[in-house]
Design an enzyme around this catalytic site. Structure first.
Site, mmCIF file in Angstrom:
data_model
loop_
_atom_site.group_PDB
_atom_site.id
_atom_site.type_symbol
_atom_site.label_atom_id
_atom_site.label_comp_id
_atom_site.label_asym_id
_atom_site.label_seq_id
_atom_site.Cartn_x
_atom_site.Cartn_y
_atom_site.Cartn_z
ATOM 1 C CG HIS A 24 -1.359 0.301 -1.034
ATOM 2 N ND1 HIS A 24 -0.589 1.038 -1.368
ATOM 3 C CD2 HIS A 24 -0.687 -0.812 -2.015
ATOM 4 C CE1 HIS A 24 0.436 0.763 -2.198
ATOM 5 N NE2 HIS A 24 0.423 -0.487 -2.802
ATOM 6 C CB THR A 53 -1.941 5.970 -8.313
ATOM 7 O OG1 THR A 53 -2.226 4.594 -8.516
ATOM 8 C CG2 THR A 53 -0.583 5.955 -8.206
ATOM 9 C CG ASP A 79 1.869 -4.164 -3.179
ATOM 10 O OD1 ASP A 79 1.561 -3.028 -2.843
ATOM 11 O OD2 ASP A 79 1.897 -4.759 -4.521
HETATM 12 C C1 0GY Z 1 1.626 -1.519 -9.432
HETATM 13 C C2 0GY Z 1 1.719 -1.598 -7.856
HETATM 14 C C3 0GY Z 1 1.404 -0.689 -6.889
HETATM 15 C C4 0GY Z 1 0.442 0.346 -7.110
HETATM 16 C C5 0GY Z 1 0.361 1.277 -6.240
HETATM 17 O O1 0GY Z 1 -0.156 3.543 -6.161
HETATM 18 C C6 0GY Z 1 -0.707 2.384 -6.675
HETATM 19 O O2 0GY Z 1 -1.261 2.453 -7.400
HETATM 20 O O3 0GY Z 1 1.000 1.485 -5.407
HETATM 21 C C7 0GY Z 1 1.826 -0.858 -5.882
HETATM 22 O O4 0GY Z 1 1.328 -1.551 -4.579
HETATM 23 O O5 0GY Z 1 2.991 -0.879 -5.399
HETATM 24 O O6 0GY Z 1 2.303 -1.682 -10.009
HETATM 25 O O7 0GY Z 1 0.430 -1.410 -9.756
#
Ligand code: 0GY
Length: 305
Positions: free
Chosen positions: A34, A78, A258
């Site tokens: 991300h 998100t 990640d």
């Molecule tokens: C999590 C893991 C993630 C969160 C998000 O979009 C996000 O906020 O992807 C992840 O990196 O997969 O469980 O908080």
């Protein structure tokens, strides 16, 4: 200038990850990472459930190079809602070395879709993790699928294992390929051959175009990070789950860091040690090459193969 204070128990990403001992094959792709902001330039979404630390495209690409990877797939997080501008800015800055996964609302315009595609977006993410997003009506999601299908995109799906039973029929009815985040988040305190993970594998078996990211040992593990004496035993409870997926579906698995590891409050992984986890879940060089190069290239850069 908008400034943001990160959520207080949020850990910063590892400032000095080790260099992996495992040398990834040439052309390896990190398919789950991300960018966050920087918030002053790309403000976080008002509806977000957390406020992260900044994590820029330049920092992501520096990590990519440090770990020996060549390409990235940047997944919309998100905290940025459906404003994909930080992610697409990263794609444009990558010089073609990054693809993206967007978040879309049903009313997305044709012009926006075309622009996203041109920037390198190849999929949309449906997130069903309740602590991260408010539930979206299934009809909205179906409308989005109808809009992206002509572009040849796929749907990246994030859910937790207990929710698969309710989601299964809906997901199987989506008429484009699916990519499942983090093995559908199994409870790794359970048996990798037990009913919960069998249900996930059975879901994977239901269609030949369901892919799986064997990612996030640091997030799934109960046994935890490496002891001080080395990484040999790190996240050992995740290994049997990931190996089952890699060995049964060698042509449909993907791997990613990640980075910058959203919502980790217990420990922050050393990304170099995460790369060293790969040979423990993909035991042969053939499996490693499929996982890190052949599969992601087929899905995200089919024209370069
Ligand atoms: C999590 C893991 C993630 C969160 C998000 O979009 C996000 O906020 O992807 C992840 O990196 O997969 O469980 O908080």
């Amino acid at each position: 200038m908008t400034t943001f204070e990160k959520t207080p128990d949020w850990l910063d990403w590892h400032a000095a990850p080790s260099r992996p001992r495992f040398q990834v094959p040439r052309g390896a792709v990190d398919t789950h990472c991300h960018v966050f902001g920087p918030g002053a330039r790309f403000p976080f979404a008002p509806e977000r459930k957390y406020t992260p630390c900044d994590a820029s495209a330049e920092q992501l690409f520096a990590l990519r190079d440090h770990l020996g990877f060549t390409r990235n797939v940047v997944v919309q997080a998100t905290c940025h809602g459906a404003d994909n501008s930080a992610m697409t800015d990263a794609l444009r800055a990558s010089g073609g070395l990054a693809r993206g996964i967007a978040t879309l609302r049903p009313g997305v315009s044709d012009a926006e879709l075309r622009e996203l595609h041109d920037a390198g977006v190849r999929g949309v993410r449906f997130n069903f993790v309740k602590r991260l997003v408010d539930a979206a009506p299934q009809q909205d999601l179906r409308d989005v699928v109808e809009r992206i299908a002509p572009y040849g995109w796929h749907v990246v799906v994030y859910f937790e294992a207990p929710d698969l039973a309710d989601l299964r029929d809906f997901l199987l009815s989506i008429p484009v390929p699916l990519v499942i985040d983090h093995m559908g988040r199994p409870d790794v305190a359970k048996d990798a051959h037990g009913p919960e993970f069998e249900a996930f594998l059975d879901f994977m078996r239901a269609r030949p175009d369901i892919w799986c990211k064997v990612t996030c040992p640091e997030r799934l593990s109960v046994s935890g990070p490496p002891a001080l004496d080395g990484q040999r035993d790190a996240y050992r409870d995740v290994v049997p789950f990931a190996r089952r997926v890699v060995e049964e579906f060698p042509d449909r698995v993907l791997w990613g860091t990640d980075w910058p590891h959203p919502n980790l409050t217990g420990h922050m992984p050393d990304d170099g040690l995460l790369v060293d986890f790969v040979p423990r879940i993909a035991a042969t060089s053939e499996l490693q090459h499929k996982l890190l190069v052949d599969n992601p290239m087929r899905l995200y850069w089919p024209d370069l193969r």
